[in-house]
Design an enzyme around this catalytic site. Structure first.
Site, short mmCIF file in Angstrom:
data_model
loop_
_atom_site.label_atom_id
_atom_site.label_comp_id
_atom_site.label_asym_id
_atom_site.label_seq_id
_atom_site.Cartn_x
_atom_site.Cartn_y
_atom_site.Cartn_z
N HIS A 188 0.82 -1.22 0.00
CA HIS A 188 0.00 0.00 0.00
C HIS A 188 0.85 1.26 0.00
O HIS A 188 0.41 2.30 -0.47
CB HIS A 188 -0.99 -0.02 1.16
CG HIS A 188 -2.14 -0.92 0.86
ND1 HIS A 188 -2.15 -2.24 1.22
CD2 HIS A 188 -3.27 -0.70 0.16
CE1 HIS A 188 -3.25 -2.79 0.76
NE2 HIS A 188 -3.96 -1.89 0.13
N GLU A 429 -12.09 -9.92 -4.71
CA GLU A 429 -10.63 -9.99 -4.55
C GLU A 429 -10.19 -11.29 -3.91
O GLU A 429 -9.04 -11.43 -3.50
CB GLU A 429 -10.10 -8.77 -3.79
CG GLU A 429 -10.83 -8.45 -2.51
CD GLU A 429 -10.35 -7.16 -1.84
OE1 GLU A 429 -9.32 -6.61 -2.22
OE2 GLU A 429 -11.05 -6.71 -0.91
N ASP A 453 -5.23 -7.98 -4.46
CA ASP A 453 -5.42 -9.12 -3.57
C ASP A 453 -5.80 -10.37 -4.36
O ASP A 453 -5.40 -11.48 -4.00
CB ASP A 453 -6.49 -8.82 -2.52
CG ASP A 453 -5.89 -8.05 -1.36
OD1 ASP A 453 -4.77 -8.39 -0.95
OD2 ASP A 453 -6.53 -7.09 -0.89
N CYS A 500 -10.67 -2.13 -9.84
CA CYS A 500 -10.08 -1.02 -9.10
C CYS A 500 -8.68 -1.35 -8.58
O CYS A 500 -8.03 -0.52 -7.95
CB CYS A 500 -10.97 -0.57 -7.96
SG CYS A 500 -11.19 -1.83 -6.68
C1 PEP Z 1 -7.08 -4.75 -4.39
O1 PEP Z 1 -6.87 -5.65 -3.57
O2 PEP Z 1 -6.90 -4.88 -5.61
C2 PEP Z 1 -7.57 -3.44 -3.94
C3 PEP Z 1 -7.97 -2.52 -4.79
O3 PEP Z 1 -7.54 -3.16 -2.62
P1 PEP Z 1 -6.21 -2.93 -1.77
O4 PEP Z 1 -5.07 -2.74 -2.74
O5 PEP Z 1 -6.43 -1.71 -0.94
O6 PEP Z 1 -6.09 -4.16 -0.97
MG MG Z 2 -7.61 -5.51 -1.55
#
Ligand code: PEP
Ligand code: MG
Length: 540
Positions: A188, A429, A453, A500
């Site tokens: 992140h 995910e 994920d 996303c």
């Molecule tokens: C993902 O897992 O692709 C997602 C958009 O959420 P994060 O990256 O915050 O886990």
């Molecule tokens: Mg995620």
């Protein structure tokens, strides 16, 4: 001139002066000492210094964020006078003949663990504070200067590693680039760097003790290199490249105001991902049609207690109002794994990515969840808000969420608080959600595929593990087949499906996603115009 190579997280180029973020808290060394009295005296000096720092932080915070929010610095000053805490430090020094830094760090860990195990919510939340004051003391003992981010000129941040909660607290206007020794490209922290639109490198094998504040560095996200103390010739070359990049970006400005449609006229909803209110500026600047993922958990990071319903309501209201009728999809709390914050007291887990996180916390601790849902429903009155739930693995979870949602609605009605019930979707995910997406589609309004994920769980590769970066392949056929399956199942039930995760911004796959029938792509704001350009070139 010293040159290091790493892994690039965002392709950009910059040059500027270095600020070294030296986090003593992580690497306190145990050392034997002869003169324990001197060590005890050092602790007393560090405490006085800390009190002085906290007094000025308090004064500053009162002016900037008000007395209530500043009060935490008073609490920290009081904790520095706690007799048990001070006695423990002294006792460790005297009985184990160890250095002051070690005694403070161990006392901090012990007390934090003790607070974390208490029943009382207030006391549990103090675990984060005791860690915080101990880190402050350790920093003072090591003689590390505190960086005043407010006073800092825009700089290149160099660190051993950065957590999402540290990154999220930084003033984006003050950061030219990040360069870290550790870290994975899928973490992140990396995502935040992409969102900030700044060059960032992780996994750079630098010796931090040879780097100091004020050094000049060039960070080249294209070649994944950082060059400290560049030659005059390289500085001139870099300036030229920075200008060229700016010009290229200027060309993309032509895409503003254009529709995101393919040559055949198919429209793709092109939204942006954000992590805080301040990111909305980038969304508008890059002309995204909406916000496809607001990672609301960032509101919970970098603080010592839960954000209240009112604080959350104000944040969500501000975002939907600023977006003026454009869609804003707010994802509910996705804390856990790499997004850690002490006051949640999640404890250590062997496999945090497979652990107590996201919707699991919300379903097990519905009070936390309800506070957020109340804030969301209230904010929904002010614009076009949708809610999205993370890490779903079963239809049962969705039904439980709806039960809690009904309770929240009832409470708001009884209290005569205005609200509207937004559209509700889920993130896809986990492979489980993919495999039952046919059933899930009947229950929800939309799907948004979290490829970060989904790749991690499909390939059994920890996205945080920097040693596995080469194996983490979101282009894997298994992932692409899953995306197709999810889109098909959504459409079968008249629902829309978007992406996303970071893969949504992968220009090499844009055409394939459009052919798969994707309805929406939500990407970091800096990628919106590039993606619009690409979609407008596609002939189906
Ligand atoms: C993902 O897992 O692709 C997602 C958009 O959420 P994060 O990256 O915050 O886990
Ligand atoms: Mg995620």
């Amino acid at each position: 001139m010293v040159r290091f190579s790493g892994k690039s997280v965002y392709k950009g180029i910059t040059m500027g002066s270095v600020v070294l973020l030296d986090k003593a808290g992580c690497q306190v060394k145990r050392g034997k000492v002869e003169d324990t009295d001197t060590e005890a005296a050092r602790v007393r000096v560090a405490i006085e210094q800390a009190k002085e720092q906290l007094r000025s932080l308090y004064d500053k915070a009162v002016k900037e964020v008000g007395e209530a929010s500043a009060a935490i610095f008073e609490v920290h000053q009081m904790m520095l006078e706690d007799e048990d805490y001070l006695e423990s430090i002294d006792n460790i020094i005297q009985t184990e003949n160890v250095n002051a830094e070690y005694a403070v760090a161990i006392t901090g860990d012990n007390f934090a663990e003790m607070f974390a195990g208490m029943d009382d919510d207030y006391m549990r939340a103090r675990a984060a504070d005791v860690k915080d004051i101990s880190n402050r003391l350790v920093n003072n003992l090591y003689g590390h200067e505190e960086i005043d981010f407010n006073a800092m000129e825009p700089s290149i941040i160099v660190a051993d590693d950065l957590t999402p909660s540290e990154t999220v607290q930084m003033d984006k206007e003050k950061i030219l680039a990040f360069v870290t020794v550790h870290g994975s490209t899928n973490s992140h922290t990396a995502i935040l760097a992409r969102m900030m639109n700044i060059p960032a490198l992780v996994g750079v094998p630098m010796e931090l003790d040879r780097i100091h504040n004020g050094m000049t560095a060039v960070v080249d996200g294209f070649s994944a290199e950082v060059i400290f103390e560049p030659t005059e010739e390289l500085c001139v070359k870099t300036q030229k490249r920075i200008r060229e990049e700016k010009e290229k970006n200027l060309l993309l400005q032509d895409m503003k105001g254009m529709e995101t449609i393919t040559q055949g006229g198919r429209e793709i909803k092109l939204y942006a991902n954000i992590g805080s209110i301040s990111d909305v500026g980038y969304v508008l600047e890059n002309d995204a049609a909406g916000i496809g993922l607001f990672r609301s958990e960032f509101l919970y990071l970098g603080r010592s207690d839960f954000p209240t319903e009112e604080e959350q309501f104000q944040a969500y209201r501000q975002v939907v109002q600023t977006m003026a009728g454009k869609k804003v999809i707010i994802r509910t709390l996705d804390i856990g794994a790499d997004k850690q914050t002490d006051y949640f007291n999640l404890g250590k887990e062997d496999n945090p990515a497979l652990g107590y996180r996201a919707i699991r916390i919300c379903l097990k601790q519905p009070d936390i969840f309800k506070t957020q849902l109340r804030a969301l429903l209230r904010a929904s009155v002010y614009g076009n808000l949708s809610i999205m739930y993370p890490m779903i693995i079963s239809t049962d979870e969705v039904r439980k969420i709806y039960d809690i949602m009904r309770e929240v609605q009832q409470e708001l009605e009884e209290q005569e608080i205005p609200y509207t019930l937004p559209e509700q979707g889920i993130m896809i995910e986990t492979p489980a959600a993919v495999m039952i997406s046919d059933e899930l589609a009947e229950l929800v309004d939309f799907f948004s595929i979290g490829t970060n994920d989904l790749t991690q769980y499909t390939l059994a590769i920890d996205r945080q593990n920097e040693r596995l970066d080469d194996f983490y392949n979101p282009h894997h056929k298994a992932v692409l087949k899953m995306i197709q399956m999810v889109i098909n199942n959504a459409h079968k039930h008249g629902k829309w499906a978007g992406i996303c995760g970071e893969l949504g911004a992968d220009i090499d796959l844009t055409e394939e996603f459009v052919r798969m029938g994707v309805d929406e792509l939500s990407v970091s704001p800096s990628m919106v115009l590039r993606l619009r350009k690409r979609i407008r070139e596609i002939t189906l």
